[in-house]
Design an enzyme around this catalytic site. Sequence first.
Site, PDB file in Angstrom:
ATOM      1  N   HIS A   1       0.862  -1.193   0.000  1.00 13.19           N
ATOM      2  CA  HIS A   1       0.000   0.000   0.000  1.00 13.19           C
ATOM      3  C   HIS A   1       0.895   1.238   0.000  1.00 13.19           C
ATOM      4  O   HIS A   1       1.939   1.253   0.638  1.00 13.19           O
ATOM      5  CB  HIS A   1      -0.903   0.018   1.244  1.00 13.19           C
ATOM      6  CG  HIS A   1      -2.097   0.908   1.108  1.00 13.19           C
ATOM      7  ND1 HIS A   1      -2.028   2.256   1.313  1.00 13.19           N
ATOM      8  CD2 HIS A   1      -3.363   0.656   0.726  1.00 13.19           C
ATOM      9  CE1 HIS A   1      -3.227   2.780   1.104  1.00 13.19           C
ATOM     10  NE2 HIS A   1      -4.060   1.842   0.740  1.00 13.19           N
TER      11      HIS A   1
ATOM     12  N   ASP B   1      -7.937  -5.339   0.024  1.00 13.87           N
ATOM     13  CA  ASP B   1      -8.379  -6.226  -1.065  1.00 13.87           C
ATOM     14  C   ASP B   1      -7.983  -7.679  -0.863  1.00 13.87           C
ATOM     15  O   ASP B   1      -8.432  -8.547  -1.601  1.00 13.87           O
ATOM     16  CB  ASP B   1      -7.799  -5.720  -2.401  1.00 13.87           C
ATOM     17  CG  ASP B   1      -8.403  -4.381  -2.775  1.00 13.87           C
ATOM     18  OD1 ASP B   1      -7.657  -3.395  -2.855  1.00 13.87           O
ATOM     19  OD2 ASP B   1      -9.638  -4.323  -2.934  1.00 13.87           O
TER      20      ASP B   1
END
Length: 435
Positions: free
Chosen positions: A311, A369
Amino acid sequence: MSGSAKRSVTITLDGSNKSVSIPLIEATVGTPVFDIRKLYGDLGVFTYDPGYGGTAACESKITYIDGDEGILLYRGYPIEQLAEKSTFLEVCYLLMEGALPTATQFKDFELGVMRHTMLHEQIREFFNGFRRDAHPMAVMCGVVGALSAFYHDSLDIHDPASRTISAFRLIAKIPTIAAWAYKYNCGQPFMYPQNDLGYAENFLYMFHAVPAEPYKVNPILARAMDLIMILHADHEQNASTSTVRLAGSTGANPFACIAAGIASLWGPAHGGANEAVLKMLAEIGHVKNITGFLSEVKDKGSHTKLMGFGHRVYKNYDPRAKIIQKACHEVLSELGIKDDPLLDLAMELEKIALNDKYFVDRKLYPNVDFYSGIILKAMGFPTSMFTALFAVSRTVGWISQWQEMIADPEQRIGRPRQIYTGAPQRDYVPISTRG
Ligand code: SDX
């Protein structure tokens, strides 16, 4: 700019007598910013930050992320508390209005949203223009963009009432559009929204019900859907939100801006990752293949990524991933699914990766996700719908950020600059004289 500047830095350009004082603007919480708006005028230089990894593009009061500590706040409230105690529609009010609603405020808001769940009958025809096997995100982009052809009464972005009704219309209609994209894809009739159902319940009804028989939404699934929507509602200045803000900065109407956000979210590096995680797990197939797969990921030449990991902001565990992993176990057991091979594989993959120096050194942790696709698959959604569900949830975040930008007195059209390293000026030569 509402932050205060108590400190500053002076930049002096070597070899020139030019210098500029750059104020440091303090945040309520988190990273302060250098306000460099005078830099070009005073020093004649730009800053260079491809991917904007160290650049604040705006001031916002909506969502705060601490990537090192794995903290996510919506209007100051921790995501863990909202996930446990709130509902998606209440979170919509919070993101848009900046405070939790009173009972009366919530009742009015819920009525306002649920009264706009239907689509203009003419919009049904738009679906017929797509191939049946069109990706749901292609349909979402097209149909949401087309909404601006139907709501000429609310396209004045400088009228607060227009902004509010557009926000209600988008939040209310996006689940209908997503459910109809699925129904169109599988050849079933569209199901009209039932406004006496809850927001998430209504979406599941339109998605799963058929006209041939009554359908009762499983309350476990309705609660899980509501939770997933809360977790995906907003996330600071991510790529799709920045896309919505940039499109909105030109004065484009909100429907066009949200369509642009949907297009941006579709990418596998962003909202398309949940779909990519399921494909990755299917390719790995079995726990015994994990080590080989991770070797391929570590080989840069393979261009293989560990989807659902890493991320730009979180250099710690994404708090949303923790909540979804817990929900995965709860939903699966409540659905009587003793063990889900996909979840088992994902958990083993996570365990091995989190103990692998390559991922530890790069601070690569599971993001939202990594587990969302597993719970969505267990809830009966096809993989192709995962990103569309992300878009349904994120619409309220996009519209809240869009409203904040439009109301910001310092708002200007977004127009990044560049460093030019191409050919210096040169003269045209006729083709007959070229080598
Ligand atoms: C979302 O921004 C948001 O807030 C997004 C989001 C939201 O709610 O809106 O949180 C939703 O988009 C989550 C992210 C979903 N995407 C994925 O899961 C796709 C896989 N992840 C990567 O593509 C990547 O991690 C990104 C795109 C998410 C972040 O990209 P960055 O910021 O460019 O990655 P980085 O600078 O942190 O990478 C550092 C290193 C690099 O290697 P080195 O050059 O140092 O050797 O880690 C490597 C990267 O190549 N790396 C990965 C990796 N992610 C980063 N290597 C293998 N697998 C990965 N997933």
